[in-house]
Each structure stands twice: as structure tokens, then as C-alpha cells.
Design a protein around this motif. Structure first.
Motif: not given
Length: 266
Positions: A231-249
Motif C-alpha cells: 500500500g505504501f509503494m502504491a501511495f508513494a509511486a505517483p509522488l515523483t510525478r505529482d510533486v515538483v521540487i526545485e531544490d532537486r536540480a
């Protein structure tokens, strides 16, 4: 939202750069929580959560200690003219939820003592730094026969395990700050004279950290507590698509350039 935080009656609001410090300010009553204090705390946490320029929230107590719990004679209705009315209903549950869901790290600073629902307030923060000689205890059940349904039975087993939680909550076993750190109840402890320096080191680090990435990690950790792995992996998987983190770059570029990153918190 009223931003004249200096007008709050029982909570001091102080801001230094991106760090907001909320100080429980009833030292004459050891910072016992009233309905007014609870409302002002919740209002302040909601305000800090909605302010992108706030990077860290610190909760601490004035005077001789953190908080002894509720002022049982002070939990009536708010005055009609009360200015600082939070969005959420005024309750301990709402305040604990606001701290856990705040999209920035929260820190409780415990000196002197933290008892009962005062300790529950600290437990709702992401990080807890205690003085070595602080006293942490919850004797509402063993000494007062109270219901104690303010979060302690949820927080403590998750922090210190079932066996210790039963001892702490049923038998009322007190912990010093140093013992609480060893048991996992608090993040760390420090000599009383070095408490502020320890807290400053942590707040300085978090105030320049990738705040949005921290918010996402908080969401994963707290949400995942109630999920199985699938359940956690299904919840977490879309986060990379839905959440943009400018600091990542910036973090990747700093790594490639072998320099310290300059995070904005976005």
C-alpha cells in the motif's frame, strides 16, 4: 488571517530569518495549557504552515519548564472578542495534526519538565531536543485515574515500544531527558547549559535545507505508519510525478560541482 502575532496573550511569536519560535508564555502557571493558549498555538502553526518563507517551527516554554499539561480551570470557551481563531477546531488533536502535517520541520525544546498533554504536544513535533536533566512523565492514569486520551497511547508505543510504553503510561515511570534520548522518546538530549546551542545547530541546518523535500518525506513517513509495504509503494509511486521540487536540480548540480548546495526551500 491576523498577522499581528505580538498581540497573542499566551504564546510568544518570534521570527529570525526562516525560523519561527512559538513560546508557551504562562510562566506563572508553569505554562499550563488553556483554551486561549491552545487556540493561539494552533493559529500560529497554521499561519507558519501557509507561509513559504518559514522554514522551521520551534515550540518551547518560558520560565522553568516546557509544559505540565492542561490548566483544568482554563479550558472553557474562548472570549467572543478573541482574534486568533484557527481554521481547525480548537483541540489537542487538531494541534497535533497541524504539527505533523506542517510542510516544514517542527522542533520541540524541552527543559525543566514536560508532563501529560504537555509531553503529547512535544511528541507531535518531528524533532524533540531535551535537557539532560529535564523530567518527562505521564502519571494521569496511575495517580489521577484520568482517561488520558490526548495522544499519549498513540505516540509512546511508536516511539519507545510496547513494553516501555506500558511502563511509562500505566505505571507512570518518569524519564530524565538523557533517559528519554536513550529510549528514543526524544531525538537527543544535551546538558542544560548547552541546550540552546544544540537547538540552534539543528535549526540552522534545517533553515537552509530543502524544505519541500523534507515536507514530502514527512508525508511519506507519517502516512506510511498505517500502511503495509504494498500500500505504501502504491501511495508513494505517483509522488515523483505529482510533486515538483526545485531544490532537486540544485542538489544534483552542487554534487556535480563538489560544492555545498544553496537550497531555497522550494
Amino acid at each position: 488571517m491576523d498577522t499581528d502575532f505580538s498581540a497573542m496573550a499566551e504564546v510568544l511569536w518570534e521570527r529570525t530569518d526562516g525560523v519561527v519560535t512559538l513560546t508557551l508564555n504562562r510562566p506563572e502557571r508553569r505554562n499550563a495549557i488553556t483554551k486561549t493558549m491552545l487556540a493561539e498555538l494552533l493559529y500560529a502553526v497554521e499561519a507558519a504552515s501557509g507561509d513559504d518563507s518559514v522554514r522551521v517551527v520551534v515550540v518551547r516554554g518560558a520560565g522553568k519548564g516546557f509544559c505540565p499539561g492542561d490548566e483544568l480551570r482554563g479550558m472553557g470557551e474562548l472570549p467572543a472578542e478573541f482574534r486568533f481563531r484557527p481554521v481547525a477546531p480548537v483541540s489537542h488533536a487538531a494541534l497535533q495534526t497541524a504539527l505533523r502535517e506542517a510542510p516544514k520541520p517542527t522542533i520541540a525544546v524541552i527543559h525543566g519538565f514536560a508532563f501529560g498533554v504537555g509531553l503529547d504536544l512535544a511528541m507531535a513535533c518531528d524533532f524533540r531536543i531535551a535537557a539532560d536533566d529535564a523530567e518527562l512523565r505521564d502519571q494521569r492514569v496511575i495517580e489521577r485515574g484520568m482517561h488520558a486520551v490526548t495522544g499519549c497511547a498513540w505516540f509512546q508505543p511508536r516511539a519507545i515500544g510496547l513494553t516501555r510504553a506500558l511502563e511509562f503510561l500505566v505505571l507512570g515511570r518518569p524519564y530524565s531527558g538523557a533517559e528519554a534520548a536513550a529510549a528514543g522518546m526524544v531525538t537527543s538530549s544535551a546538558p542544560a547549559g548547552g541546550l540552546d546551542a544544540t537547538v540552534s545547530e539543528l535549526t540552522n541546518r534545517l533553515a537552509t535545507a530543502p524544505t519541500k523535500a523534507i515536507a514530502l518525506m514527512k508525508q511519506q513517513i507519517y502516512t506510511g505508519l498505517e500502511m503495509d509495504h504494498a500500500g505504501f509503494m502504491a501511495f508513494a509511486a505517483p509522488l515523483t510525478r505529482d510533486v515538483v521540487i526545485e531544490d532537486r536540480a540544485e542538489g544534483i548540480q552542487a554534487f556535480l560541482e563538489r560544492r555545498a548546495p544553496r537550497f531555497t526551500g522550494r
